[in-house]
Write a protein that holds these residues in place. Structure first.
Motif, mmCIF file in Angstrom:
data_model
loop_
_atom_site.group_PDB
_atom_site.id
_atom_site.type_symbol
_atom_site.label_atom_id
_atom_site.label_comp_id
_atom_site.label_asym_id
_atom_site.label_seq_id
_atom_site.Cartn_x
_atom_site.Cartn_y
_atom_site.Cartn_z
ATOM 1 N N THR A 167 0.852 -1.179 0.000
ATOM 2 C CA THR A 167 0.000 0.000 0.000
ATOM 3 C C THR A 167 0.889 1.231 0.000
ATOM 4 O O THR A 167 1.859 1.309 0.755
ATOM 5 N N TRP A 168 0.561 2.145 -0.887
ATOM 6 C CA TRP A 168 1.302 3.404 -0.955
ATOM 7 C C TRP A 168 1.114 4.187 0.352
ATOM 8 O O TRP A 168 0.012 4.279 0.876
ATOM 9 N N ARG A 169 2.211 4.695 0.866
ATOM 10 C CA ARG A 169 2.135 5.524 2.071
ATOM 11 C C ARG A 169 2.839 6.856 1.794
ATOM 12 O O ARG A 169 3.739 6.927 0.959
ATOM 13 N N ASP A 170 2.431 7.882 2.521
ATOM 14 C CA ASP A 170 3.030 9.202 2.323
ATOM 15 C C ASP A 170 4.542 9.195 2.529
ATOM 16 O O ASP A 170 5.261 9.966 1.897
ATOM 17 N N ASP B 192 6.428 10.251 -8.007
ATOM 18 C CA ASP B 192 5.546 9.530 -7.081
ATOM 19 C C ASP B 192 4.471 8.765 -7.865
ATOM 20 O O ASP B 192 4.143 7.627 -7.525
ATOM 21 N N GLY B 193 3.941 9.389 -8.901
ATOM 22 C CA GLY B 193 2.927 8.737 -9.737
ATOM 23 C C GLY B 193 3.474 7.472 -10.383
ATOM 24 O O GLY B 193 2.795 6.440 -10.431
ATOM 25 N N ALA C 67 2.304 3.642 -9.809
ATOM 26 C CA ALA C 67 1.938 2.781 -10.945
ATOM 27 C C ALA C 67 2.712 1.462 -10.887
ATOM 28 O O ALA C 67 2.145 0.389 -11.157
ATOM 29 N N LEU C 68 3.988 1.536 -10.510
ATOM 30 C CA LEU C 68 4.791 0.314 -10.403
ATOM 31 C C LEU C 68 4.248 -0.593 -9.295
ATOM 32 O O LEU C 68 4.152 -1.816 -9.471
ATOM 33 N N ILE C 69 3.870 0.018 -8.189
ATOM 34 C CA ILE C 69 3.292 -0.751 -7.077
ATOM 35 C C ILE C 69 1.968 -1.387 -7.522
ATOM 36 O O ILE C 69 1.689 -2.542 -7.205
ATOM 37 N N ASP C 70 1.179 -0.634 -8.297
ATOM 38 C CA ASP C 70 -0.077 -1.181 -8.827
ATOM 39 C C ASP C 70 0.173 -2.425 -9.678
ATOM 40 O O ASP C 70 -0.559 -3.415 -9.581
ATOM 41 N N LEU D 23 12.326 -3.452 -5.769
ATOM 42 C CA LEU D 23 11.754 -2.150 -6.130
ATOM 43 C C LEU D 23 11.509 -1.279 -4.907
ATOM 44 O O LEU D 23 11.853 -0.104 -4.896
ATOM 45 N N LEU D 24 10.962 -1.895 -3.873
ATOM 46 C CA LEU D 24 10.678 -1.112 -2.657
ATOM 47 C C LEU D 24 11.962 -0.610 -2.018
ATOM 48 O O LEU D 24 12.053 0.535 -1.587
ATOM 49 N N GLU D 25 12.952 -1.485 -1.987
ATOM 50 C CA GLU D 25 14.235 -1.103 -1.409
ATOM 51 C C GLU D 25 14.832 0.072 -2.186
ATOM 52 O O GLU D 25 15.332 1.033 -1.599
ATOM 53 N N HIS D 26 14.733 -0.008 -3.512
ATOM 54 C CA HIS D 26 15.291 1.073 -4.332
ATOM 55 C C HIS D 26 14.545 2.393 -4.084
ATOM 56 O O HIS D 26 15.168 3.439 -3.910
ATOM 57 N N ILE D 27 13.225 2.320 -4.073
ATOM 58 C CA ILE D 27 12.433 3.537 -3.864
ATOM 59 C C ILE D 27 12.728 4.139 -2.481
ATOM 60 O O ILE D 27 12.996 5.327 -2.352
ATOM 61 N N LEU D 28 12.704 3.274 -1.478
ATOM 62 C CA LEU D 28 12.823 3.780 -0.105
ATOM 63 C C LEU D 28 14.240 4.203 0.259
ATOM 64 O O LEU D 28 14.428 5.120 1.058
ATOM 65 N N GLN D 29 15.232 3.535 -0.338
ATOM 66 C CA GLN D 29 16.605 3.885 0.042
ATOM 67 C C GLN D 29 17.278 4.827 -0.936
ATOM 68 O O GLN D 29 17.901 5.806 -0.535
ATOM 69 N N GLU D 30 17.176 4.527 -2.230
ATOM 70 C CA GLU D 30 17.903 5.329 -3.220
ATOM 71 C C GLU D 30 17.105 6.555 -3.685
ATOM 72 O O GLU D 30 17.607 7.669 -3.680
ATOM 73 N N ASP D 31 15.852 6.310 -4.100
ATOM 74 C CA ASP D 31 15.056 7.438 -4.610
ATOM 75 C C ASP D 31 14.805 8.466 -3.513
ATOM 76 O O ASP D 31 14.708 9.657 -3.785
#
Ligand code: FE2
Ligand code: FE2
Length: 150
Positions: free
Chosen positions: A4-7, A17-18, A22-25, A124-132
């Protein structure tokens, strides 16, 4: 486990963010298909969609990094390249496994897809949360300076 997308996942840029949403979807669609025992053709299609969108997103994110003069962009781009390579290699591995099972008369192997999904989610989550996420203050600064410049 659906994501689930969180702020807290926001990097402070609506387009990026969009893309992440979309990737999470797509990952969540993949999970639903796996859980519901969907036909492999649907799983393959969803995976291809994920790979395509990932490439488009990475290109878009890299363009933004150039635009804002992100200092770590070479390292980040390299991480994108590695991620795409790993994504495709993992898929190839699972596809070969599935084809082997099918050739042995085993029609379905949703377990493999569930395993693949777990790997994709984590990467993907690791990349978004750590790198992005490292982009966030740079995006913010860039937006503020543009506002200040009028
Ligand atoms: Fe990203
Ligand atoms: Fe990224």
């Amino acid at each position: 486990m659906a994501i689930t997308w969180r702020d807290q996942m926001s990097v402070g840029h609506p387009v990026i963010d969009g893309d992440h949403k979309a990737l999470i979807d797509i990952l969540n669609t993949f999970e639903n298909l796996t859980r519901n025992g969907a036909a492999f053709i649907a799983l393959d299609q969803t995976f291809r969609e994920l790979a395509e969108y990932t490439k488009i997103h990475f290109a878009r994110e890299e363009a933004l990094q150039r635009e804002i003069g992100y200092p770590l962009r070479d390292t980040h781009q390299e991480k994108h390249r590695v991620l795409v390579g790993r994504l495709l290699a993992a898929y190839k591995r699972f596809k070969q496994k599935r084809e082997k099972l099918e050739s042995e008369g085993v029609a379905c192997d949703h377990h493999s897809y569930a395993e693949l999904l777990g790997i994709l989610n984590a990467w993907l989550l690791e990349h978004i949360l750590q790198e992005d996420m490292k982009l966030k203050p740079h995006i913010q600064r860039h937006m503020e300076s543009r506002l200040a410049a009028g």
